[in-house]
Design an enzyme around this catalytic site. Structure first.
Site, PDB file in Angstrom:
ATOM      1  N   ARG A  74       0.847  -1.186   0.000  1.00 67.14           N
ATOM      2  CA  ARG A  74       0.000   0.000   0.000  1.00 67.14           C
ATOM      3  C   ARG A  74       0.887   1.243   0.000  1.00 67.14           C
ATOM      4  O   ARG A  74       1.646   1.472   0.943  1.00 67.14           O
ATOM      5  CB  ARG A  74      -0.915   0.019   1.223  1.00 67.14           C
ATOM      6  N   HIS A 117      -2.921  11.075   0.718  1.00 63.33           N
ATOM      7  CA  HIS A 117      -2.454  10.807   2.073  1.00 63.33           C
ATOM      8  C   HIS A 117      -1.819  12.089   2.612  1.00 63.33           C
ATOM      9  O   HIS A 117      -0.654  12.112   2.998  1.00 63.33           O
ATOM     10  CB  HIS A 117      -1.468   9.637   2.084  1.00 63.33           C
ATOM     11  N   GLU A 162      -7.878   8.263   5.901  1.00 64.97           N
ATOM     12  CA  GLU A 162      -8.284   8.822   7.183  1.00 64.97           C
ATOM     13  C   GLU A 162      -8.884  10.228   7.113  1.00 64.97           C
ATOM     14  O   GLU A 162      -8.273  11.219   7.531  1.00 64.97           O
ATOM     15  CB  GLU A 162      -7.101   8.799   8.159  1.00 64.97           C
ATOM     16  N   ASN A 287      -8.049   1.270   9.321  1.00 59.79           N
ATOM     17  CA  ASN A 287      -6.787   1.515  10.005  1.00 59.79           C
ATOM     18  C   ASN A 287      -7.038   1.434  11.504  1.00 59.79           C
ATOM     19  O   ASN A 287      -7.901   2.155  12.034  1.00 59.79           O
ATOM     20  CB  ASN A 287      -6.225   2.893   9.650  1.00 59.79           C
ATOM     21  N   TYR A 289      -5.211   1.126  15.483  1.00 55.79           N
ATOM     22  CA  TYR A 289      -4.041   1.165  16.364  1.00 55.79           C
ATOM     23  C   TYR A 289      -4.389   0.903  17.826  1.00 55.79           C
ATOM     24  O   TYR A 289      -3.648   0.243  18.536  1.00 55.79           O
ATOM     25  CB  TYR A 289      -3.339   2.524  16.240  1.00 55.79           C
ATOM     26  N   GLU A 346      -3.749  -0.270   7.820  1.00 53.88           N
ATOM     27  CA  GLU A 346      -2.675   0.166   8.710  1.00 53.88           C
ATOM     28  C   GLU A 346      -2.868  -0.497  10.059  1.00 53.88           C
ATOM     29  O   GLU A 346      -3.964  -0.469  10.614  1.00 53.88           O
ATOM     30  CB  GLU A 346      -2.667   1.691   8.907  1.00 53.88           C
TER      31      GLU A 346
END
Length: 441
Positions: A74, A117, A162, A287, A289, A346
């Site tokens: 990616r 991005h 995002e 994504n 985290y 991600e």
């Protein structure tokens, strides 16, 4: 582990964080160029002028990916590299992405290309940027230029990375470029970003026959610190603005009603005009985290606060390590928004890695983090979530936005003085895990 044979194992990067600005190659100034010059914006006072010098070193980095045994990569394209002034094409920029895509294909890597991005040209920002309704057409024009050039080889496209960060983090919290603090503008920016996604999807499909098009959202489970009704209300608010404010327009063509009521006079647009954002897509990028534990805080805006789990472990970003949140998130998205293919685009962690020893950087905390999240991924698939791929953030230590070079997410250590790449133990763990899965099938 029971992963499909055609499952995509990859890594993720972004243009500004690794390429370097290379103005000698025709790349224009972007919003992060300007932001990095403002005192106090970047914690270590650095910028992305050189970054990982991937512009010149991409063959070496793609060889590292090939040796990992990956079948997907990616990457993102730089708006400022392709259209430096927002309108005039820079041939060298398109030539560069031609070379990168061809090198990926030669290495057996399926390119998943994200168009935006976060590196908008400052020339576009100065005309209003995402706060202008014209940004919808500006982004569509950029998307057309890139996909007409690369669409014969690239078949997996992501419009935006995002939107929450593009809008609320950058225009309300002020932590990312351009660093403003205006809720009304932030919501307007989010609106235009979502509409530009909807407008770009058919353009991408026309330029890249057979293309699969999606968008990548940073999503998070939101838990409540207690059963107190105030904490529960804050939990609803955080889920609304972090998750549903972006998921609902993309899948339902409308904003969540409870969040519209909360936004009130901060809205400067007709919320019903979001319907074109709900153009059908082929996949959703997720994504992930960490999670958020919401708590009422009368000192915070809208009383929206959060607390730490004192029993947990944390990364160098001060994010709780909570792999089960990935399972919860993927199954929730599948349950609430349909069985669209999902890609974890991600997932990774920053740690304070030690110096190299015998040519390898030992990063056991990152290995443990990845092990836990791959296991959580397997659990999500076992529970019916249609997950088709997983991309580790990131291949390389890089320019980590407002943290500069002080946070390292890479499976490959980068000495930013010499640009020497040194694989970490997590690199070899990921390589061996992928090999083991291939041997098992």
């Amino acid at each position: 582990m029971a992963f499909p044979k055609d499952f995509i194992w990859g890594v993720a990067t972004s243009s500004y964080q690794i390429e370097g600005e290379t103005p000698d190659a025709g790349r224009g100034e972007c919003i992060w160029t300007r932001f990095s010059r403002e005192p106090g914006r970047i914690s270590d006072g650095t910028n992305g002028l050189i970054a990982c010098d991937h512009y010149h070193r991409y063959p070496e980095d793609i060889a590292l990916m090939r040796d990992l045994g990956l079948n997907g990569y990616r990457l993102s394209t730089s708006w400022a590299r392709v259209l430096p002034d927002g309108g005039t094409v820079n041939p060298a920029g398109l030539d560069y992405y031609d070379r990168v895509v061809d090198a990926c294909l030669e290495a057996g890597l399926r390119p998943f290309v994200t168009l935006y991005h976060w590196d908008m040209p400052t020339a576009v920002l100065d005309r209003g940027g995402w706060a202008s309704p014209d940004s919808i057409n500006w982004f569509v024009d950029f998307s057309r230029v890139v996909t007409e050039r690369l669409g014969d080889r690239v078949k997996d496209w992501t419009t935006h990375n995002e939107p929450w960060c593009i809008s609320l983090l950058s225009y309300f919290l002020g932590e990312h470029a351009p660093g403003e603090r205006d809720l009304s503008k932030a919501l307007t920016v989010a609106h235009h970003v979502l509409l530009s996604h909807g407008a770009a999807v058919p353009v991408i499909r026309a330029a890249s026959p057979g293309a699969r098009v999606g968008i990548a959202l940073n999503l998070s489970p939101i838990d409540s610190a207690s059963k107190d009704e105030r904490d529960l209300l804050v939990q609803q608010y955080q889920d609304g603005f972090n998750n549903r404010w972006f998921l609902d327009p993309i899948f339902h063509g409308e904003y969540p009603a409870d969040m519209l009521a909360l936004a009130g006079e901060a809205l400067r647009f007709d919320p019903a005009s979001i319907r074109p954002a709900a153009v059908p897509i082929d996949f959703l990028g997720v994504n992930y985290y960490t999670r958020t534990i919401a708590a009422y805080d009368e000192q915070r805006f809208m009383n929206v606060g959060s607390v730490r789990n004192q029993q947990a472990s944390f990364t160098a970003m001060d994010w709780e390590i909570y792999p089960q949140g990935l399972t919860r998130l993927l199954t929730r998205v599948a349950r609430d928004y349909g069985d669209l293919p999902l890609y974890v685009m991600e997932n990774g962690a920053a740690f304070d890695d030690p110096a190299s020893l015998n040519g390898v950087v030992q990063d056991p905390d990152r290995v443990a983090y990845l092990q836990g999240h791959v296991a959580a991924l397997e659990q999500a698939i076992a529970q019916g979530a249609p997950v088709k791929g997983y991309f580790v953030w990131s291949l390389l230590d890089n320019f980590e936005w407002a943290f500069g070079y002080s946070r390292r997410f890479g499976m490959v250590h980068v000495d930013f003085e010499t640009q020497k790449r040194t694989p970490k133990s997590s690199y070899f763990w990921y390589r061996d895990m992928i090999r083991g899965l291939h041997d098992a099938t």
